[in-house]
Design a protein around this motif. Sequence first.
Motif, PDB file in Angstrom:
ATOM      1  N   GLY A   1      -5.040  -7.213  15.805  1.00  0.00           N
ATOM      2  CA  GLY A   1      -4.967  -8.663  15.917  1.00  0.00           C
ATOM      3  C   GLY A   1      -3.856  -9.116  16.853  1.00  0.00           C
ATOM      4  N   GLN A   2      -2.834  -8.271  17.033  1.00  0.00           N
ATOM      5  CA  GLN A   2      -1.750  -8.561  17.958  1.00  0.00           C
ATOM      6  C   GLN A   2      -2.001  -7.975  19.343  1.00  0.00           C
ATOM      7  OE1 GLN A   2       2.054  -7.329  16.156  1.00  0.00           O
ATOM      8  NE2 GLN A   2       1.095  -7.547  14.149  1.00  0.00           N
TER       9      GLN A   2
ATOM     10  N   ARG B   1       4.529   1.247   9.228  1.00  0.00           N
ATOM     11  CA  ARG B   1       4.596  -0.209   9.088  1.00  0.00           C
ATOM     12  C   ARG B   1       6.034  -0.673   8.859  1.00  0.00           C
ATOM     13  NH1 ARG B   1       1.609  -4.674   8.075  1.00  0.00           N
ATOM     14  NH2 ARG B   1      -0.407  -3.621   7.767  1.00  0.00           N
TER      15      ARG B   1
ATOM     16  N   GLY C   1      -5.267  -1.443   7.000  1.00  0.00           N
ATOM     17  CA  GLY C   1      -4.631  -2.749   7.125  1.00  0.00           C
ATOM     18  C   GLY C   1      -3.711  -2.825   8.327  1.00  0.00           C
ATOM     19  N   LEU C   2      -2.955  -1.756   8.550  1.00  0.00           N
ATOM     20  CA  LEU C   2      -2.054  -1.723   9.698  1.00  0.00           C
ATOM     21  C   LEU C   2      -2.831  -1.764  10.998  1.00  0.00           C
ATOM     22  CD1 LEU C   2       0.781  -1.390  10.900  1.00  0.00           C
ATOM     23  CD2 LEU C   2       0.525   1.093  10.616  1.00  0.00           C
TER      24      LEU C   2
ATOM     25  N   ASP D   1       8.178  -3.257  11.474  1.00  0.00           N
ATOM     26  CA  ASP D   1       8.503  -4.630  11.075  1.00  0.00           C
ATOM     27  C   ASP D   1       9.834  -5.065  11.678  1.00  0.00           C
ATOM     28  OD1 ASP D   1       6.214  -4.943   9.631  1.00  0.00           O
ATOM     29  OD2 ASP D   1       7.121  -4.599   7.661  1.00  0.00           O
TER      30      ASP D   1
ATOM     31  N   ASP E   1      -4.042  -5.309  11.534  1.00  0.00           N
ATOM     32  CA  ASP E   1      -2.955  -6.223  11.907  1.00  0.00           C
ATOM     33  C   ASP E   1      -2.511  -6.009  13.353  1.00  0.00           C
ATOM     34  OD1 ASP E   1      -3.041  -7.232   9.372  1.00  0.00           O
ATOM     35  OD2 ASP E   1      -1.256  -6.169   8.653  1.00  0.00           O
TER      36      ASP E   1
END
Length: 240
Positions: free
Chosen positions: A27-28, A101, A20-21, A105, A24
Amino acid sequence: MCRSDVRQAVLAKNDDLAAGLRGDLAGQGVSVVNLLSSPGSGKTELLGRVLARAVGRGVPVAALTADLATENDAVRLARSGAPVQQLLTDGLCHLEARQVRARLDGWLPPDTRLLFVENVGNLVCPAAYDLGETLRIVLMAVTEGEDKPLKYPTAFGSAHLVVITKTDLAEPAGFDESAFRTNVHRVNPGVEIVRSCARTGAGVDTLLDRALAARDGIPHRPPLASHPHGHHPASPASLA
């Protein structure tokens, strides 16, 4: 649940979080480079050189460095001019995806395209944990012995790239590079091996170029093996 089952559940949970990380961050537009080595390999000094070169070349780069205690490495790496954060593991011998993660953040600069994660100095525990990386680099100093890949096959076998450090000491250390390369390829056939020296800057541009090239896709890597010994950090419930 037996100890082995708990360990496998911990690793499975970590793998899900890492996937998942990775998604994500991709995607950035961010790629992650996970650096593994034993203590004293020179990875902090070499990483500092790579970060400084990236800054000089206009590459939006950042670094997360992990230790059991002290922020010494973050202070050293920050001299490169790149954004750096320290992650203290409070005694845990490796990083996990949840820790990465949580530390990212609210901190990671929005224009970052390349994130280096300097793992805890250890070739055992960190080898089994995916951190959502695009590129995994395992480093070894010429003073550590040519048979180290055979002693730590999980680490060297999961590497996308292997780096020989402190090559300026190869002759006085009696380092047999040919034997080392043979041993690396016994556990990870065909993996690229790069020579480096933080003192002279040798290999710095190569490492940065490989990290940038990895942004185009995740290189092939054998599946991560199960944790190689009985230690496990936490129960699955604590990772939920």
